[in-house]
Design a protein around this motif. Structure first.
Motif, PDB file in Angstrom:
ATOM      1  N   GLU D  52      49.397  10.753  49.275  1.00 17.89           N
ATOM      2  CA  GLU D  52      49.635  12.177  49.470  1.00 17.89           C
ATOM      3  C   GLU D  52      50.600  12.456  50.621  1.00 17.89           C
ATOM      4  OE1 GLU D  52      45.419  11.769  50.298  1.00 17.89           O
ATOM      5  OE2 GLU D  52      45.556  13.694  51.307  1.00 17.89           O
ATOM      6  N   SER D  53      50.776  11.490  51.487  1.00 17.25           N
ATOM      7  CA  SER D  53      51.742  11.650  52.574  1.00 17.25           C
ATOM      8  C   SER D  53      53.168  11.668  52.041  1.00 17.25           C
ATOM      9  CB  SER D  53      51.601  10.503  53.574  1.00 17.25           C
ATOM     10  OG  SER D  53      51.901   9.271  52.942  1.00 17.25           O
ATOM     11  N   LEU D  82      54.162  16.407  51.179  1.00 14.23           N
ATOM     12  CA  LEU D  82      52.776  16.564  50.773  1.00 14.23           C
ATOM     13  C   LEU D  82      52.627  17.670  49.730  1.00 14.23           C
ATOM     14  CD1 LEU D  82      49.707  16.315  52.969  1.00 14.23           C
ATOM     15  CD2 LEU D  82      49.987  18.417  51.666  1.00 14.23           C
ATOM     16  N   PHE D  86      51.100  16.967  45.860  1.00  9.28           N
ATOM     17  CA  PHE D  86      49.947  17.619  45.229  1.00  9.28           C
ATOM     18  C   PHE D  86      50.333  18.410  43.990  1.00  9.28           C
ATOM     19  CE2 PHE D  86      47.744  16.632  49.160  1.00  9.28           C
ATOM     20  CZ  PHE D  86      46.530  16.219  48.656  1.00  9.28           C
ATOM     21  N   GLY D 127      36.064  15.778  56.326  1.00  7.15           N
ATOM     22  CA  GLY D 127      36.524  16.993  55.649  1.00  7.15           C
ATOM     23  C   GLY D 127      37.102  16.638  54.297  1.00  7.15           C
ATOM     24  N   SER D 128      37.840  17.564  53.726  1.00  6.13           N
ATOM     25  CA  SER D 128      38.383  17.319  52.392  1.00  6.13           C
ATOM     26  C   SER D 128      39.552  16.365  52.409  1.00  6.13           C
ATOM     27  CB  SER D 128      38.837  18.631  51.749  1.00  6.13           C
ATOM     28  OG  SER D 128      39.658  18.336  50.629  1.00  6.13           O
ATOM     29  N   GLY D 129      40.455  16.545  53.383  1.00  8.60           N
ATOM     30  CA  GLY D 129      41.742  15.867  53.225  1.00  8.60           C
ATOM     31  C   GLY D 129      42.280  16.238  51.848  1.00  8.60           C
ATOM     32  N   GLY D 130      42.731  15.255  51.101  1.00  4.73           N
ATOM     33  CA  GLY D 130      43.269  15.547  49.776  1.00  4.73           C
ATOM     34  C   GLY D 130      42.235  15.515  48.662  1.00  4.73           C
ATOM     35  N   ALA D 132      39.509  17.156  47.425  1.00  5.37           N
ATOM     36  CA  ALA D 132      39.153  18.255  46.510  1.00  5.37           C
ATOM     37  C   ALA D 132      40.256  18.497  45.494  1.00  5.37           C
ATOM     38  CB  ALA D 132      38.863  19.521  47.304  1.00  5.37           C
ATOM     39  N   ASP D 133      41.502  18.437  45.932  1.00  6.03           N
ATOM     40  CA  ASP D 133      42.602  18.700  45.008  1.00  6.03           C
ATOM     41  C   ASP D 133      42.858  17.527  44.052  1.00  6.03           C
ATOM     42  OD1 ASP D 133      43.301  21.373  45.810  1.00  6.03           O
ATOM     43  OD2 ASP D 133      44.143  20.538  47.640  1.00  6.03           O
ATOM     44  N   SER D 159      34.214  18.278  47.071  1.00  3.75           N
ATOM     45  CA  SER D 159      35.090  17.893  45.965  1.00  3.75           C
ATOM     46  C   SER D 159      34.338  17.975  44.659  1.00  3.75           C
ATOM     47  CB  SER D 159      35.602  16.467  46.178  1.00  3.75           C
ATOM     48  OG  SER D 159      36.292  16.389  47.408  1.00  3.75           O
TER      49      SER D 159
END
Lengths: 273, 349, 349, 273
Positions: D52-53, D82, D86, D127-130, D132-133, D159
């Motif tokens: 995702e970076s 990013l 996504f 946390g979510s970071g990526g 959830a998406d 997520s």
């Protein structure tokens, strides 16, 4: 005794003087690009010249073929994209932009789309390109006029000037306060806009041009500044810069076309089978 | 990245396989370095019925319209040869009733592709356009050309355009690898958005280079391999337009021969006969050009080198094991590690 | 581009001039190569009351929170040292009631900055988040965390986030010129959006290079000069994090000393005392590091070269006049042209 | 007689086998990255590994420190940002992604945000970071589990898996049909999801692990595939790859921590003033 100059050269030099040092400047091809290059070389060395194609901070070395012509310089500082170039303008980072004129009315509204009927055009002009968005959000817009026409009513409103004049532009709530055309520069003189009525008036006249000569192109009763001044004649340095940088501008449209046709014919003949 | 080498093909095959009559077709290039040969091949294959998207309609739009390929045009800028007295294929087709046009600003046009690129159904644009006839005059898109919604935070009206996801993008770039990673530099314009918004992508390039060249300079890649359907190596593929670092605009051909011709229908037809229909591919076109005008005309516009300063993508090391065979953070050798795992009962047979 | 050289200054001056108590502050870097020295300087100057934006809260967020600088945190990812049994400054501050947090997904967080970068008031995000507690649980942003609008084309619900335009961005990059053109390469993440969305930008870099280097490689520039307020040359400015092409992550310092320390409040305080407060600037910090651990520890992580293949930005010529002094398209010399103008009565005295 | 292996190695190798050749794969650090590198090296040479970076098409040479670690490879093919990484996922260009598990429920919903109260957390997780998406839009999602917990009810839904099971994910209209978690792989076995109820069941069990041992971590009555199979034991080639590439994964968390602490102490002592 200093050098003699053409009216196109005078136009480009007058346009260049609308650029202040340290400003962010969006240019188009032709007169604006030549003016920008002149300003950067002679009196606005810290101006950042950019184009909607996303080439930012260029120092052009010869006149450009198009607004994406990175062949004209030795590199540039920042390669952004068109989307971001316009949103940077939207955010207020562009101090001045330059637009060519097809039709223009007394409030600086522009038509570069069509003469005659939109669907069955007498003359299909290029279209908006970036013009409508730049004149909307650049802090100032300078209109440059070589072949365009002053009209009472545009056939199509491509790019918004002061709309119906007065505070009508501001009242839409669509534009930043103070934005809009700040000048129109032709081969005959420099026009500015009344701070209240937003009507175009003649502010400066080029040397050797008569008021009647200016008025004959303009279908409305043109107002003239009470302190109408004469445009300063260009310096040798300015003229030399333009002749080196953009000799086709110095030649003027007709002579350039003739010379090019002749030169191409000559080249073709040399090789033709 | 698809089957190795399966994407490398000739223009003829790429166009035949991936361009269909009636497609929404987008010209990926923006003002400079157009995909001339791919466009010519589309015309030669007599593809028809396109809705054509072009950010800046230059000679590529003129020849596609004159070739009878285009029913509808979405653009921001069309060219006109010979000034007021001249003309353009677009103008002639509008007057003949064979072409419909939808005019956008540069930003609005691009915003449709940016929306499409990101999978969004719409994109907000700059509200100044509401004061213009671009907003008021709707073409074949009707009400959908622009729609206004309210910003849920400020309550202000926001103008939007609908996403565009053309069926196929044709695009010419400087270099690509055999997998389809396409590198382009210079004026970025809307090039990446046009390609990435599209469902299929045909890339032509001046050179197919080793994958290692691409991997060393990933910031120049504008289309990743997995999005590309065909890679076509076409030297001089943009001529008479320019490719930064390869050749300049051929002023003689473009502003001279082409522009003189395009002012009239007959002139353009004749020009296309000679330079499009009678040259079956780019090598034939270049051979014809050289036969007619000599090699000097091309030599004159070949770019001289002006190379980018390198960026260092280097790292201190590329192995977890140092030169003494010790793991860099744990300080044990592979054998020591395996023995420890055994001792601690972590190993399963 | 601003007055020449006026933007080049030390970290102390840049932070004093451009960072204010109560600012919305964004860490421009994403996961890698954080702007360590700029962050340390902010802590040393005892700036307070920030709403801190950080895409991936790593050690930089930990020390800013532990330094008492942050009232509110907008993030997607926070670090935790020592696993379940360990802890983090963020967790401790939440429990002490001194910190409020707003949790977003990586995309939603970034979308706020992308909206801000483009001057939009909102940006649509990916609707899947509506099924999660990220959407349902609102922190200090309340209803504005997400708002739902209807797509004017499809009629479907679209989730949006509000734009963010932080007051100031601090960011570390590989190289910049004295005017502020900042070049960064590697994992792009959300780096450009964080900087460009912000009202002021402080750039630190490993090296200030000649303007010509920048101009030769414009595709690496992520922030144009006219947006930058301060340029600070800080070699090792990201240590203990990494900078591609310059040095690797200092595993020993980061995953070792820092992580061990950060698991507890006292540990982190002690670590910050030694490495933040008692080192007035980066040279002192590096000197202290070398005195304590020797030069080998740094030498070990220095990058070896792996250079990008060059891109050719060259053109065929850079003058309208050919080597015979003839204008390239018109075929006349300067003198011939001037004579023609005179003959035709085009010249005015 | 082939090599003996650790459970973490077995886990990573099982994860690698979820990647098919020619697929677009989004990886995270730790087990997924090691699995991705293994797959690319041994049996999915045309897979495109990305993060995702924005680093796309990497061939990592050693285990990565973070999801933006371009130090781990010799260049890559495409540097995107990013936002675009996504939206490419949103458009359906990602075949499979991998997510680590904090808490997971029987429908594959995940919590990686907080244990206890959100505002006064017992344990604040990343946390979510990526996550959830990615689990929303990747065609498949593989959950990897080294330290996480099976729970009846998540403290926070970070997520979205199959929500309340059955067609509840599809019925929201928020997700592409067929998306969602396709497997959960732990150090004990491989779990999959019932096509109708979307409830997680044990599909494969790792060699040497008992069903009771699997069940003791799981608070609900775990369903087991009627045709439960045993995970294939890894080959020497697979084990060797992992030990070279990610020796800290082979060591396991506890031993790695111990060895690192000792080595750091030793290094510090050598230089301490």
């Amino acid at each position: 005794m200093s050098k003699s100059y053409t009216l196109d050269e005078l136009l480009a030099i007058a346009v260049a003087k609308e650029i202040n040092d340290y400003e962010n400047v969006v240019l188009g091809v032709g007169v604006p690009m030549t003016a920008g290059a002149l300003a950067k070389a002679l009196f606005a060395p810290h101006a950042t010249l950019m184009m909607e194609s996303g080439i930012v901070d260029i120092r052009p070395l010869l006149s450009l073929n198009n607004i994406a012509d990175a062949h004209s310089c030795k590199g540039f500082s920042y390669a952004t994209d068109l989307f971001s170039a316009f949103t940077a303008t939207y955010r207020g980072f562009v101090d001045v932009c330059f637009l060519g004129v097809g039709q223009v009315d007394k409030y600086g509204n522009l038509n570069t789309t069509v003469i005659g009927d939109y669907d069955k055009p007498t003359l299909r002009l290029p279209g908006s390109g970036g013009a409508a968005d730049f004149i909307s959000y650049s802090k100032r817009t300078v209109l440059t006029m070589r072949g365009g026409t002053f009209v009472d009513k545009l056939d199509y409103l491509t790019s918004p000037g002061y709309l119906e004049g007065g505070d009508s532009r501001d009242k839409t709530g669509l534009f930043p306060k103070g934005s809009g055309p700040s000048a129109l520069i032709s081969t005959k003189g420099i026009f500015r806009f009344d701070p209240v009525t937003k009507e175009m008036y003649l502010s400066q006249i080029h040397p050797g041009v008569s008021l009647e000569n200016v008025r004959k192109d303009i279908p409305w009763d043109l107002k003239v500044a009470p302190d109408l001044t004469e445009t300063m004649r260009p310096t040798d340095e300015e003229i030399d810069f333009i002749r080196d940088f953009a000799p086709e501008l110095s030649a003027g449209r007709q002579l350039a076309v003739e010379l090019r046709a002749a030169y191409q014919m000559e080249k073709s003949r040399l090789h033709c089978v | 990245m698809g089957e190795v080498n399966s994407k490398v093909m000739r223009a003829k095959e790429a166009v035949a396989r991936f361009v269909q009559d009636g497609d929404e077709l987008v010209i990926g290039n923006y003002t400079v370095g157009s995909c001339a040969e791919l466009v010519y091949e589309i015309i030669r294959q007599n593809k028809k019925g396109f809705t054509l998207y072009s950010q800046s309609g230059i000679f590529d739009v003129e020849v596609l319209v004159a070739g009878g390929c285009v029913d509808r045009l979405v653009s921001t800028y069309v060219m006109r040869s010979g000034g007021k007295k001249g003309g353009s294929a677009v103008e002639r087709a509008l007057n003949a009733g064979t072409l419909q046009i939808e005019d956008y600003t540069n930003f609005d046009y691009n915003a449709r592709l940016v929306a499409g690129m990101h999978g969004f159904s719409y994109m907000q644009v700059l509200e100044g356009v509401m004061a213009t006839d671009l907003f008021r005059k709707r073409g074949f898109m009707g009400e959908d050309k622009f729609r206004v919604i309210r910003c849920p935070y400020t309550g202000k009206d926001t103008v939007t355009v609908p996403a565009a996801n053309p069926d196929v993008c044709v695009i010419h770039v400087q270099r690509a690898d055999e997998f389809g990673n396409a590198q382009y530099w210079g004026a970025m314009g809307s090039v990446a958005a046009a390609a990435l918004a599209s469902k299929k992508i045909i890339v032509s390039c001046e050179e197919i280079v080793d994958h290692e060249i691409i991997q060393s300079s990933p910031h120049l890649t504008i289309i990743p391999a997995y999005r590309v359907n065909a890679v076509v190596e076409i030297p001089w593929g943009a001529h008479p337009t320019e490719v930064l670092g390869y050749y300049n605009l051929d002023y003689f051909m473009y502003n001279g021969l082409f522009s003189s011709a395009a002012a009239t229908a007959d002139g353009l037809k004749e020009w296309m006969e000679e330079w499009v229909y009678e040259c079956p591919d780019r090598p034939s076109y270049i051979e014809h050009y050289i036969r007619k005008f000599g090699t000097a005309a091309l030599d004159e516009i070949k770019a001289k080198p002006l190379y980018s300063a390198p960026a260092n993508y280097g790292s201190a090391f590329h192995s977890r094991w140092d030169r003494n065979g010790k793991e860099r953070s744990m300080g044990v050798t592979r054998v020591q590690l395996e023995n420890l795992l055994k001792e601690k009962g972590k190993l399963y047979e």
